[in-house]
Scaffold this active site. Structure first.
Site, PDB file in Angstrom:
ATOM      1  N   HIS A 192      -9.630 -40.808 151.664  1.00 45.06           N
ATOM      2  CA  HIS A 192      -8.235 -41.129 151.859  1.00 45.06           C
ATOM      3  C   HIS A 192      -8.450 -42.534 152.754  1.00 45.06           C
ATOM      4  O   HIS A 192      -9.060 -42.615 153.722  1.00 45.06           O
ATOM      5  CB  HIS A 192      -7.328 -40.204 152.733  1.00 45.06           C
ATOM      6  N   LEU A 227      -1.035 -32.305 150.372  1.00 44.72           N
ATOM      7  CA  LEU A 227      -1.370 -33.816 149.932  1.00 44.72           C
ATOM      8  C   LEU A 227      -1.990 -34.201 151.168  1.00 44.72           C
ATOM      9  O   LEU A 227      -1.402 -34.477 152.081  1.00 44.72           O
ATOM     10  CB  LEU A 227      -0.410 -34.553 149.178  1.00 44.72           C
ATOM     11  N   ASP A 228      -3.508 -34.648 150.979  1.00 42.18           N
ATOM     12  CA  ASP A 228      -4.279 -35.343 152.124  1.00 42.18           C
ATOM     13  C   ASP A 228      -4.127 -34.772 153.293  1.00 42.18           C
ATOM     14  O   ASP A 228      -4.410 -35.252 154.253  1.00 42.18           O
ATOM     15  CB  ASP A 228      -3.363 -36.758 152.303  1.00 42.18           C
ATOM     16  N   GLU A 229      -4.022 -33.528 153.113  1.00 40.29           N
ATOM     17  CA  GLU A 229      -4.042 -32.438 154.864  1.00 40.29           C
ATOM     18  C   GLU A 229      -5.339 -31.417 154.385  1.00 40.29           C
ATOM     19  O   GLU A 229      -5.079 -30.775 155.315  1.00 40.29           O
ATOM     20  CB  GLU A 229      -2.717 -32.043 154.933  1.00 40.29           C
TER      21      GLU A 229
END
Length: 285
Positions: A192, A227-229
Site C-alpha cells: 500500500h 480493504l488495506d487493513e
C-alpha cells in the site's frame, strides 16, 4: 557429508517443555539447530516458534513432521516443516505501475529472494514484456465487473495448477472479492502506497503534498476482506521536505514501496511471519 536444510514453525498454547521437546526430536534425527526464535503473545496467550536446522543427507520434511507428530499431538502444536533449500513458487500480479514488480524480479534474479515466479498475472498487457524477458509465464486476465468472478476463478485455478505458495500484489490495482481473500488467507501480500492508516484512497501523494508532510511511507500486509487493513508485515518511511514537489514524493514513494514489499515477501518466504489474530509475529535474523 551432505546436509539438508529445514525450517520448522509452530503455534500453540504457551505450555512448558515445547522448545525442549522440539529440540530433542530434531537432535534424535541427527539435526543441528542453527537459528531459533520464540515469542509468547500475552494478549492472545499464544506461543510462536521458528527453528532453522540442518539435517543429515536423505532426511525429508515429511520425516521430520512424522517424528514430531506424537509431540505435536500431546502438546497441541500447530506445526509445519518445510525444505528450506527448495525455492517456494509465487505468482506476481501487477497492473500498470511496474516499479515494485521489477524490484522483486531483480532481487529474485540475484538470489536475495529465494523464490520461483510460477506466473506473472496482469489485467493489462503492459507487463508481458517483462515476463518474456525473464522467461516467466504471462497470464492476461482483464477484469470487468461482469468477468471478475470468472477471472478470480481462473487465478485460483492457476494457484492450484502451479502449486504457488504466495500471491504477490505488486501494485495490482484491483480489489479482490471477499471470497477470494478468504481462499487466499495468509497467502496473499499487498503493498500500500502510504504509511497506513494515513492518506488512504486515491492520489495519496497529492494529499500528502497538500498537507505538507515530512514523512511518507509504505505498508505491506496480508490481503483480507477489510480493504488495506490486513495484518501488517513490513513498513518504512522516507523523510521529505517543503522543497520536494509532488512528483518528487511519487518517486521517493515508489522506491519505498518497492523495498518494503520485497522485505515483506522475503520474511514470508523464509517463514519468519506467523499470523497472530489481526497482527503478525515477524522474527528477524
Amino acid at each position: 557429508m551432505s546436509e539438508t536444510s529445514f525450517i520448522l514453525t509452530l503455534t500453540s498454547a504457551p505450555l512448558p517443555g515445547i522448545i525442549a521437546a522440539v529440540s530433542t526430536a530434531i537432535a534424535d534425527l541427527g539435526g543441528n539447530i542453527h537459528e531459533t526464535h520464540q515469542h509468547w503473545d500475552r494478549p492472545t496467550d499464544r506461543f510462536f516458534l521458528r527453528v532453522a536446522f540442518f539435517g543429515p543427507e536423505g532426511l525429508t520434511a515429511t520425516a521430520v513432521e512424522q517424528a514430531l507428530a506424537p509431540t505435536a499431538e500431546k502438546l497441541g502444536l500447530d506445526l509445519k516443516v518445510v525444505d528450506a533449500a527448495r525455492p517456494p513458487k509465487v505468482i506476481a500480479m501487477v497492473s500498470k505501475f511496474d516499479h515494485a514488480l521489477l524490484h522483486l524480479l531483480y532481487q529474485i534474479r540475484v538470489g536475495w529472494l529465494h523464490a520461483e515466479v510460477a506466473a506473472l498475472v496482469s489485467n493489462h498487457e503492459d507487463a508481458r514484456r517483462f515476463a518474456d524477458h525473464e522467461g516467466i509465464r504471462f497470464v492476461h486476465l482483464p477484469v470487468t465487473p461482469e468477468t471478475k468472478p470468472q477471472q478470480e476463478a481462473a487465478l485460483l485455478a492457476l494457484v492450484d495448477e502451479t502449486g504457488a505458495e504466495l500471491v504477490i500484489l505488486a501494485r495490482y490495482m484491483q480489489i479482490l472479492s471477499d471470497d477470494l481473500t478468504r481462499k487466499l488467507s495468509g497467502r496473499a501480500i499487498n503493498i500500500h502506497h502510504s504509511f497506513l492508516p494515513a492518506f488512504k484512497g486515491a492520489n495519496p501523494y497529492k494529499q500528502a503534498y497538500q498537507r505538507g508532510v515530512k514523512l511518507i511511507g509504505a505498508t505491506s500486509h496480508y490481503v483480507t476482506s477489510d480493504l488495506d487493513e490486513g495484518p501488517i508485515i513490513e513498513q518504512d518511511v522516507a523523510r521529505v521536505s517543503h522543497a520536494d514537489t509532488a512528483e518528487d514524493l511519487v518517486a521517493i514513494g515508489r522506491d519505498t514501496e518497492s523495498r518494503v514489499l520485497a522485505r515483506a515477501v522475503k520474511s514470508h518466504l523464509e517463514r519468519r511471519v506467523l499470523l497472530c489474530s489481526t497482527r503478525t509475529v515477524v522474527f528477524g535474523k
